[in-house]
Design a protein around this motif. Structure first.
Motif, PDB file in Angstrom:
ATOM      1  N   ALA A 227       0.848  -1.187   0.000  1.00 40.99           N
ATOM      2  CA  ALA A 227       0.000   0.000   0.000  1.00 40.99           C
ATOM      3  C   ALA A 227       0.881   1.232   0.000  1.00 40.99           C
ATOM      4  CB  ALA A 227      -0.903  -0.003   1.227  1.00 40.99           C
ATOM      5  N   SER A 254      -3.192   4.992   1.732  1.00 39.24           N
ATOM      6  CA  SER A 254      -3.056   4.132   2.914  1.00 39.24           C
ATOM      7  C   SER A 254      -1.644   4.154   3.456  1.00 39.24           C
ATOM      8  CB  SER A 254      -3.451   2.691   2.569  1.00 39.24           C
ATOM      9  OG  SER A 254      -3.228   1.847   3.660  1.00 39.24           O
ATOM     10  N   ILE A 257      -1.718  -1.659   5.966  1.00 44.68           N
ATOM     11  CA  ILE A 257      -2.666  -2.698   5.557  1.00 44.68           C
ATOM     12  C   ILE A 257      -2.349  -3.968   6.338  1.00 44.68           C
ATOM     13  CG2 ILE A 257      -3.123  -1.789   3.254  1.00 44.68           C
ATOM     14  CD1 ILE A 257      -1.083  -3.798   2.169  1.00 44.68           C
ATOM     15  N   ILE A 267      -7.642  -1.991   5.431  1.00 42.72           N
ATOM     16  CA  ILE A 267      -6.864  -0.869   4.897  1.00 42.72           C
ATOM     17  C   ILE A 267      -7.117   0.359   5.772  1.00 42.72           C
ATOM     18  CG2 ILE A 267      -6.436   0.582   2.887  1.00 42.72           C
ATOM     19  CD1 ILE A 267      -7.713  -1.679   1.187  1.00 42.72           C
ATOM     20  N   THR A 269      -6.787   4.170   6.001  1.00 42.38           N
ATOM     21  CA  THR A 269      -6.650   5.206   4.988  1.00 42.38           C
ATOM     22  C   THR A 269      -6.337   6.562   5.612  1.00 42.38           C
ATOM     23  OG1 THR A 269      -8.956   5.930   4.963  1.00 42.38           O
ATOM     24  CG2 THR A 269      -8.400   3.965   3.674  1.00 42.38           C
TER      25      THR A 269
END
Length: 1012
Positions: A227, A254, A257, A267, A269
């Motif tokens: 990510a 992100s 993860i 995830i 964010t």
């Protein structure tokens, strides 16, 4: 298949058991969510999170290193008193051997390794190294790697070595490092994503795309994902490790993860909350459907912060999300909630035969399948009763109507005439074997609907006119009606039976009736009962509140029972049920599910009923006042991780000892507090403890969820404190955590002080005894002196009166006799009388002398016994031995005379009765007593005479005892047939001697003076 995928399969099989059931696809919003913020003790700015094998969750923060046991966030300080390099932590990594790597920000290339409470420090050999660690990674062989903001580092010995010159581009500003299960080392650098395969010496480029703030992880099936904060999450490799060039991107900025054991991708964010992809390998390519495949959880749903940093799954399956505002936890609860329309109340439900899901009635009519709720239609009034009949028809009852659901339409039925206008809600419904519908109306009683015609009470004259709270038809076609106040009626064809308290009904209002295993169960306000032999019998529970207000009952495929009650949802194992049926006094063990398991509120107690529905797919649904939850008994998540107990601290009289293993405390411990914990993060509120202090407690103490043991006024000694824990499933620790505590005695608790006290007490007792002994001896002496004085007075009186008078008479007789002729017979007679009178006077004077002075004026005691023995040997000649031990001392005259008379009596008895040839007299003069013993070797005393103490008509032995008693002496007689007799007299020195034994203090004083 890789190890993680195999583990996931094993867990799934364990959850499913032997039965085959469809795997549960739980949405993120159906998970149990808990949030911790600064208000609950979470430190600010959580940067990293890891878990060690002992169960602690470790948080690397801007304020330092913290650990969390599920209840308390605690700043960690090493056991050995050492300090960490700095307060700000930049990275953490837990190792399989129980250690924890810690990276310190702002201190250059400095790290710490924590294990078993001890900290070892590792740094760069270059003290001016400018970088600090951003991430750790460990190869399967134990080799440690670190990504720093300056370059890639490898731990060799005690130092971190810059490996850039050997691995070319890999040293160029790596942001993170990660090791997959194959042992491949991944590093994201400013030249792209690189990897180092096992056995290789050069990094390879996997993707030259330059990314920022990258996180790398691995899926359970073995694929590698990454990510980036630039706005994407993607799959990098296939499960076999081969690179994947094309794969749909998840558009999300992100920083972290993670995959969970169920295969879902989580995830964190930057600004968009938390995302979850339940099936990340099945993401569609279509943009719209792609978005629908992702689940969202934001601040509106309760997330602490939409700007999340990291995601981490612990060993119990909890998912942790960190952010600058706190810590979020997501976990699987046993009960799965169904998200109904806002404001839904008075919830009725029945299985939907068309979908296998549920029809839910409230202000609107809803259908739910796999947790997805859809609105069917708006009924004319609130639905308060739902019933699925054996013909798979759905009947719905409301405030002022009765309907049958056909597709998405309601078929209305007219109500009976004459119902009370103020209230005729449909309370309960059931279909009999003839196809007639029996409906109970609130405040109006029971009616039967047959071919469109209503009949009150079914036309039965003796039917109860009250409202039936619950109705059901059993497998034999009998209709059961439950009423208020412990009343049940059963309609079997045309026959009507009644059950009341006389037949054992004692549950209050009967609000649930259920048939399973050809047994009828009833539940009510006051408990649960089962029908056997035409009599209802109560089921008792160890948890006294568990079986109150049972408004719904169901059983699963294993025979377990599930109840909906006021205390929560109650689960009773089939084995417990069989024990209760076999033994009516048995109290069943229950599992109670409450708010910690996802339950929102309690069920209704009057309407709608029943509050439990089991569907054909094996799921059991429970209705409460404002929600519905369900459970699949074949897939109940269980916590199989045994807790590890840790004694955190011991506080003795206000002084704390952290993380102790063995302690030697100071004396006089008035207050002893022992703090312990067991890191079980799933449901820490249900972790229970038991503890035992060896050599102090008599039995184990059940502490419940209390994590503190208290002791007061602990005596000195060596103690072993043991504590055990059980997790939320009752699964106990493998072994107790122990602490050895030694408390030395203070001076007043020491053996020397106790010995000194014992000596003082003995001396006091001796002093009291000696004082009393002197008093008794003084009393005996006084009595002896009184006797001597009395004898002397009697002697003087006899001499001055009686003997003088007799002497005068004798002189007159002698004068008169002298005037008679010598040849006269009278004179001869008088002279004989005068001669005899002279002898009598001589004997009288001897007695008078003895009365005045006794025999002590003549000889000592040994000589007196010798003389007496010679006089008595005229009776019988024996071999006499008189022995004296010790230095002879002067005796009190009375003691001398009494002992002499006792001895003379003993000698006389021996010579007269024992037929002995030898006689031994032994005198022992000691400082504390005079001991006299008479021993013969004759035939002995008859045992019967010895037992009673005297021979009839003889007073020898009683006389000797009386004389000894007057002296306060100990008197004993031993005799054995054929071996002789021994008589022992022991007189205290204070009584026997004319100058008694000297007091101990006087003796010691004299000895001391002589030494001077």
């Amino acid at each position: 298949m890789n190890i993680r995928l195999g583990l996931f399969a094993i867990i799934l099989i364990a959850l499913c058991g032997c039965s085959v059931s469809e795997p549960i696809n739980r949405k993120i919003k159906s998970l149990y969510h808990t949030r911790w913020t600064v208000r609950e003790g979470v430190p600010k700015d959580v940067i990293a999170v890891q878990q060690t094998p002992d169960g602690y969750l470790w948080l690397g923060t801007g304020e330092g290193l913290f650990r969390f046991d599920g209840v308390t966030f605690q700043r960690y300080e090493p056991n050995d008193g050492s300090k960490l390099f700095s307060g700000r932590i930049s990275a953490l990594l837990a190792t399989k051997d129980g250690g924890l790597w810690i990276a310190h920000q702002g201190m250059g290339m400095r790290t710490s390794f924590l294990k078993d409470g001890e900290v070892r420090s590792y740094a760069s050999p270059n003290p001016l190294h400018p970088g600090f660690v951003l991430a750790f990674a460990q190869l399967p062989d134990g080799t440690m790697w670190a990504a720093t903001d300056y370059g890639l580092e490898q731990l060799k010995g005690s130092y971190w070595i810059d490996v850039g010159p050997h691995f070319e581009r890999s040293w160029f500003y790596p942001q993170t490092v990660f090791v997959d299960h194959r042992g491949t080392l991944w590093a994201n650098t400013r030249t792209g994503l690189q990897y180092l395969s096992p056995g290789q010496s050069q990094f390879q480029i996997a993707d030259s795309t330059i990314s920022e703030n990258v996180d790398i992880t691995e899926a359970p099936e073995g694929s590698v994902w990454m990510a980036s904060a630039k706005g994407w999450v993607r799959k990098v490799t296939r499960p076999d490790g081969s690179l994947l060039k094309e794969f749909p991107l998840i558009v999300a900025k992100s920083l972290g993860i993670a995959f969970t054991n169920d295969g879902a991708l989580w995830i964190a964010t930057v600004g968009d909350g938390l995302l979850r992809a339940p099936f990340p390998n099945q993401l569609p390519s279509n943009r719209k459907t792609f978005e629908d495949a992702l689940e969202h959880y934001t601040e509106r749903d309760g997330l602490a912060n939409n700007f999340s940093d990291t995601v981490f799954e612990d060993r119990e399956g909890n998912v942790w999300v960190t952010s600058s505002r706190g810590l979020d936890q997501f976990r699987w609860s046993k009960l799965i909630p169904i998200e109904l329309a806002h404001g839904a109340t008075y919830i009725s439900m029945a299985e939907d035969p068309s979908s296998g899901g549920l029809i839910v009635g409230s202000e609107s009519l809803m259908r739910t399948v796999d947790g997805v709720v859809t609105r069917v239609l708006s009924p004319p009034s609130r639905i308060e009763c739902a019933y699925r009949d054996p013909l798979d028809r759905l009947w719905l009852g409301g405030v002022d109507g009765l309907w049958r659901l056909t597709g998405d339409r309601l078929l209305s039925y007219s109500l009976p005439s004459g119902l009370t206008p103020s209230g005729h809600n449909v309370q309960a419904m059931t279909l009999d074997r003839s196809g007639s519908l029996w409906v109970s109306f609130d405040r109006n009683g029971v009616y039967r609907l047959n071919n469109g015609s209503w009949t009150r009470s079914g036309g039965l004259l003796n039917f109860l006119t009250d409202t039936a709270l619950i109705e059901t038809t059993d497998a034999e076609g009998r209709i059961w009606f439950g009423f208020k106040n412990n009343r049940i009626s059963v309609l079997n064809g045309a026959q009507l039976l009644f059950f009341s308290p006389q037949q054992g009904v004692n549950v209050g209002n009967v609000i649930s009736i259920y048939e399973t295993g050809r047994r009828i169960w009833i539940g009510g306000d006051e408990g649960l009962e089962v029908l056997e032999d035409s009599q209802f019998h109560r089921i008792n529970a160890a948890d006294l509140e568990a079986l109150k207000g049972i408004s719904g009952i169901a059983s699963d495929g294993n025979g377990d029972m599930w109840l909906n009650g006021l205390s929560g949802i109650v689960h009773i194992n089939a084995d417990e049920i069989q024990r209760a049926l076999a033994n009516r006094g048995y109290s069943v063990a229950v599992e109670r599910l409450d708010y910690l398991d996802g339950l929102v509120s309690a069920p209704e107690q009057i309407r709608p009923l029943p509050s439990v529905v089991k569907t054909s797919n094996g799921r059991i649904y429970f209705a409460t006042r404002s929600s519905i939850v369900w459970i699949d008994p074949r897939q109940v998540p269980r916590n199989t991780i045994r807790p590890i107990v840790d004694v955190e601290s011991v506080n003795a009289n206000g002084k704390a000892y952290d993380h102790p293993k063995g302690l030697r405390l100071s004396p006089n411990i008035d207050n002893l507090e022992i703090t312990y914990t067991a890191p079980s993060l799933l449901i820490p509120e249900r972790v229970h403890f038991r503890y035992f202090m060896e050599n102090l407690d008599k039995e184990w103490t059940d502490a419940g969820d209390r994590r503190l043991a208290l002791y007061s006024r602990v005596p000195p000694g060596r103690y072993v404190f043991k504590v055990l824990a059980a997790n939320d499933e009752g699964l106990g620790s493998e072994s107790p955590s122990t602490v050895i505590i030694e408390i030395p005695p203070s001076f007043i608790q020491s053996i020397w002080f106790k010995t000194l006290c014992a000596i003082v007490i003995l001396l006091l007792l001796w002093f009291v005894y000696a004082l009393r002994f002197r008093q008794i001896n003084a009393q005996i002496r006084a009595r002896l002196y009184e006797r001597v004085a009395e004898r002397e007075r009697i002697s003087r009186d006899l001499h001055d009166t009686f003997f003088q008078g007799v002497q005068g008479l004798l002189l007159r007789f002698r004068t008169a006799t002298s005037r008679l002729e010598r040849e006269q017979p009278v004179r001869l007679m008088l002279e004989e009388v005068l001669a005899q009178s002279h002898e009598v006077m001589q004997e009288g004077r001897q007695l008078l002398t003895g009365l005045h002075a006794g025999v002590t004026d003549m000889v000592n005691l040994a000589d007196a016994y010798t003389v007496a023995a010679k006089e008595l040997q005229r009776i019988r000649m024996v071999d006499l031995q008189v022995t004296v031990k010790g230095e002879p001392r002067a005796l009190n005259s009375i003691v001398f005379e009494e002992l002499y008379k006792i001895g003379r009596e003993a000698l006389g008895n021996a010579l007269s009765h024992s037929n002995t040839a030898k006689m031994v007299i032994e005198l022992v003069y000691s400082s504390h007593a005079l001991h006299v013993r008479f021993r013969d070797y004759g035939k002995g005393i008859d045992p019967e005479i010895l037992a009673i103490g005297f021979r009839a008509g003889h007073w020898g032995l009683p006389g000797m005892r009386e004389r000894a008693k007057k002296l306060g002496a100990a008197f004993s007689v031993w005799s054995q047939t054929g071996e002789g007799t021994a008589i022992d007299i022991k007189v205290s020195a204070a009584t026997a001697y004319t100058s008694g034994s000297q007091p101990l203090l006087k003796k010691l004083t004299r000895m001391f003076r002589r030494r001077k």
